[in-house]
Motif scaffolding. Sequence first.
Motif, PDB file in Angstrom:
ATOM      1  N   ARG A   8       0.881  -1.487  -0.027  1.00 26.86           N
ATOM      2  CA  ARG A   8      -0.175  -0.158   0.153  1.00 26.86           C
ATOM      3  C   ARG A   8       1.001   1.357  -0.428  1.00 26.86           C
ATOM      4  NH1 ARG A   8       0.114   2.326   4.893  1.00 26.86           N
ATOM      5  NH2 ARG A   8       0.160   0.957   6.743  1.00 26.86           N
ATOM      6  N   ILE A   9       2.011   1.257  -0.225  1.00 23.39           N
ATOM      7  CA  ILE A   9       2.962   2.091   0.418  1.00 23.39           C
ATOM      8  C   ILE A   9       4.199   2.419  -1.167  1.00 23.39           C
ATOM      9  CG2 ILE A   9       3.421   2.299   2.608  1.00 23.39           C
ATOM     10  CD1 ILE A   9       5.716   0.497   2.061  1.00 23.39           C
ATOM     11  N   GLY A  10       4.107   3.459  -1.407  1.00 23.35           N
ATOM     12  CA  GLY A  10       5.481   2.957  -2.816  1.00 23.35           C
ATOM     13  C   GLY A  10       4.594   4.181  -4.019  1.00 23.35           C
ATOM     14  N   LEU A  11       5.277   4.238  -5.031  1.00 22.75           N
ATOM     15  CA  LEU A  11       4.740   4.615  -6.041  1.00 22.75           C
ATOM     16  C   LEU A  11       3.315   3.422  -6.424  1.00 22.75           C
ATOM     17  CD1 LEU A  11       4.973   6.800  -8.806  1.00 22.75           C
ATOM     18  CD2 LEU A  11       5.952   5.227  -9.655  1.00 22.75           C
ATOM     19  N   MET A  12       3.525   2.763  -6.317  1.00 23.72           N
ATOM     20  CA  MET A  12       2.778   1.283  -7.236  1.00 23.72           C
ATOM     21  C   MET A  12       1.258   1.818  -5.747  1.00 23.72           C
ATOM     22  SD  MET A  12       2.934   0.315 -10.026  1.00 23.72           S
ATOM     23  CE  MET A  12       1.302  -0.630  -9.953  1.00 23.72           C
ATOM     24  N   GLY A  13       1.753   1.721  -4.710  1.00 24.59           N
ATOM     25  CA  GLY A  13       0.392   1.732  -3.944  1.00 24.59           C
ATOM     26  C   GLY A  13      -0.039   2.926  -4.092  1.00 24.59           C
ATOM     27  N   VAL A  15      -0.369   4.387  -7.718  1.00 23.79           N
ATOM     28  CA  VAL A  15      -0.814   3.830  -8.282  1.00 23.79           C
ATOM     29  C   VAL A  15      -2.432   2.588  -8.397  1.00 23.79           C
ATOM     30  CG1 VAL A  15      -0.805   2.427 -10.956  1.00 23.79           C
ATOM     31  CG2 VAL A  15       1.087   4.113  -9.979  1.00 23.79           C
ATOM     32  N   ALA A  16      -1.926   1.775  -7.449  1.00 20.76           N
ATOM     33  CA  ALA A  16      -3.056   0.775  -7.562  1.00 20.76           C
ATOM     34  C   ALA A  16      -4.314   2.136  -6.144  1.00 20.76           C
ATOM     35  CB  ALA A  16      -2.513  -0.300  -5.972  1.00 20.76           C
ATOM     36  N   ASP A  17      -4.174   2.547  -6.210  1.00 22.34           N
ATOM     37  CA  ASP A  17      -5.262   3.575  -4.842  1.00 22.34           C
ATOM     38  C   ASP A  17      -6.492   4.559  -6.114  1.00 22.34           C
ATOM     39  OD1 ASP A  17      -5.211   2.404  -2.345  1.00 22.34           O
ATOM     40  OD2 ASP A  17      -3.517   4.436  -2.131  1.00 22.34           O
ATOM     41  N   MET A  18      -5.231   4.562  -7.260  1.00 27.63           N
ATOM     42  CA  MET A  18      -6.105   5.188  -8.084  1.00 27.63           C
ATOM     43  C   MET A  18      -6.652   4.299  -9.340  1.00 27.63           C
ATOM     44  SD  MET A  18      -2.955   7.732  -9.685  1.00 27.63           S
ATOM     45  CE  MET A  18      -3.850   8.797 -10.179  1.00 27.63           C
ATOM     46  N   ALA A  19      -6.328   3.186  -9.555  1.00 28.24           N
ATOM     47  CA  ALA A  19      -7.126   2.699 -10.763  1.00 28.24           C
ATOM     48  C   ALA A  19      -8.061   2.252  -9.768  1.00 28.24           C
ATOM     49  CB  ALA A  19      -5.800   0.961 -10.376  1.00 28.24           C
ATOM     50  N   LEU A  20      -7.860   1.980  -8.238  1.00 28.92           N
ATOM     51  CA  LEU A  20      -9.485   1.312  -7.305  1.00 28.92           C
ATOM     52  C   LEU A  20     -10.350   2.002  -7.263  1.00 28.92           C
ATOM     53  CD1 LEU A  20      -7.923  -0.621  -5.077  1.00 28.92           C
ATOM     54  CD2 LEU A  20      -9.060  -2.243  -6.033  1.00 28.92           C
ATOM     55  N   GLU A  21      -9.980   3.325  -7.135  1.00 30.89           N
ATOM     56  CA  GLU A  21     -11.130   4.040  -7.135  1.00 30.89           C
ATOM     57  C   GLU A  21     -12.133   4.571  -8.655  1.00 30.89           C
ATOM     58  OE1 GLU A  21      -9.195   8.256  -5.697  1.00 30.89           O
ATOM     59  OE2 GLU A  21      -8.539   7.369  -4.478  1.00 30.89           O
ATOM     60  N   LYS A  22     -10.930   3.799  -9.616  1.00 23.50           N
ATOM     61  CA  LYS A  22     -11.751   4.037 -10.669  1.00 23.50           C
ATOM     62  C   LYS A  22     -12.237   2.703 -11.328  1.00 23.50           C
ATOM     63  CE  LYS A  22      -9.849   8.104 -12.572  1.00 23.50           C
ATOM     64  NZ  LYS A  22     -10.625   9.160 -12.535  1.00 23.50           N
ATOM     65  N   GLY A  23     -12.467   1.778 -10.526  1.00 27.51           N
ATOM     66  CA  GLY A  23     -12.857   0.441 -11.051  1.00 27.51           C
ATOM     67  C   GLY A  23     -12.499  -0.220 -11.206  1.00 27.51           C
ATOM     68  N   ILE A  24     -10.944  -0.067 -11.727  1.00 24.98           N
ATOM     69  CA  ILE A  24      -9.950  -0.991 -11.955  1.00 24.98           C
ATOM     70  C   ILE A  24      -9.408  -2.122 -11.490  1.00 24.98           C
ATOM     71  CG2 ILE A  24      -7.599  -1.352 -13.534  1.00 24.98           C
ATOM     72  CD1 ILE A  24      -8.086   2.401 -14.297  1.00 24.98           C
ATOM     73  N   ILE A  68       5.031  -2.947 -17.055  1.00 20.20           N
ATOM     74  CA  ILE A  68       5.625  -1.498 -17.168  1.00 20.20           C
ATOM     75  C   ILE A  68       6.084  -1.758 -16.130  1.00 20.20           C
ATOM     76  CG2 ILE A  68       4.419   0.925 -17.258  1.00 20.20           C
ATOM     77  CD1 ILE A  68       2.013  -0.658 -18.424  1.00 20.20           C
ATOM     78  N   VAL A  69       7.303  -0.423 -16.088  1.00 17.05           N
ATOM     79  CA  VAL A  69       8.133  -0.596 -15.416  1.00 17.05           C
ATOM     80  C   VAL A  69       8.526   0.758 -14.607  1.00 17.05           C
ATOM     81  CG1 VAL A  69       9.963  -1.333 -14.067  1.00 17.05           C
ATOM     82  CG2 VAL A  69       9.862  -2.606 -15.923  1.00 17.05           C
ATOM     83  N   LEU A  70       8.073   1.175 -13.549  1.00 12.77           N
ATOM     84  CA  LEU A  70       8.013   2.423 -12.873  1.00 12.77           C
ATOM     85  C   LEU A  70       8.921   2.618 -12.499  1.00 12.77           C
ATOM     86  CD1 LEU A  70       4.204   2.874 -11.976  1.00 12.77           C
ATOM     87  CD2 LEU A  70       5.258   3.187 -13.964  1.00 12.77           C
ATOM     88  N   PRO A  71       9.826   3.592 -11.846  1.00 14.50           N
ATOM     89  CA  PRO A  71      10.802   3.835 -11.217  1.00 14.50           C
ATOM     90  C   PRO A  71      10.993   3.224  -9.742  1.00 14.50           C
ATOM     91  CG  PRO A  71      10.771   5.859 -12.352  1.00 14.50           C
ATOM     92  CD  PRO A  71       8.576   5.040 -12.444  1.00 14.50           C
ATOM     93  N   GLY A  72      11.679   2.469  -9.246  1.00 17.68           N
ATOM     94  CA  GLY A  72      11.880   2.168  -8.138  1.00 17.68           C
ATOM     95  C   GLY A  72      13.312   1.236  -7.430  1.00 17.68           C
ATOM     96  N   GLY A  73      13.830   0.915  -6.550  1.00 15.85           N
ATOM     97  CA  GLY A  73      14.852  -0.092  -6.495  1.00 15.85           C
ATOM     98  C   GLY A  73      15.934  -0.455  -6.748  1.00 15.85           C
ATOM     99  N   PHE A  74      16.318  -1.691  -6.179  1.00  8.13           N
ATOM    100  CA  PHE A  74      16.792  -2.944  -6.175  1.00  8.13           C
ATOM    101  C   PHE A  74      15.655  -3.864  -7.215  1.00  8.13           C
ATOM    102  CE2 PHE A  74      20.911  -1.326  -3.662  1.00  8.13           C
ATOM    103  CZ  PHE A  74      20.810  -1.140  -4.933  1.00  8.13           C
ATOM    104  N   GLY A  75      14.823  -4.155  -5.837  1.00  4.99           N
ATOM    105  CA  GLY A  75      13.406  -5.570  -6.002  1.00  4.99           C
ATOM    106  C   GLY A  75      12.969  -5.474  -7.173  1.00  4.99           C
TER     107      GLY A  75
END
Length: 143
Positions: A8-13, A15-24, A68-75
Amino acid sequence: EIVYGGARIGLMGVVADMALEKGIPVHGIMPTILKEKEAAHTGLTSFTETRGMHERKVAMYQKSDVFIVLPGGFGTLDELFEVITWRQLGIHQKDIYLFNAEGYFQGLIDQIKLMSERGLVSQASAEIPKPVMDVNDFVRQLK
């Protein structure tokens, strides 16, 4: 649909929240060791817990049509190079995009080019990860 690491944290968190808000629909896949250390997103469409990182990457690969690879760290880099290598070996033919926002991946893009120029990576393999600068660029490349 979105498939990602399940935090639920970070950039993908975000993105996940925004997608869920749109019903994705959003599907999270997280190994137990990270679930115990990170804040797992509890509001996803589905959440799969795996025994380890490799099992997680396989599950994410199986559920994905494109990467689709977003900016992130070692993982993020670990996941990126795994799917690039699998593509290079012919295990899949799924597209891989690097979201090069504000030049985040430019050093990596330059390194891959250098590896190709020095004969360590074929030109075809060097072209596997496709840099995109913004959402519109990504949508254009998908067509």
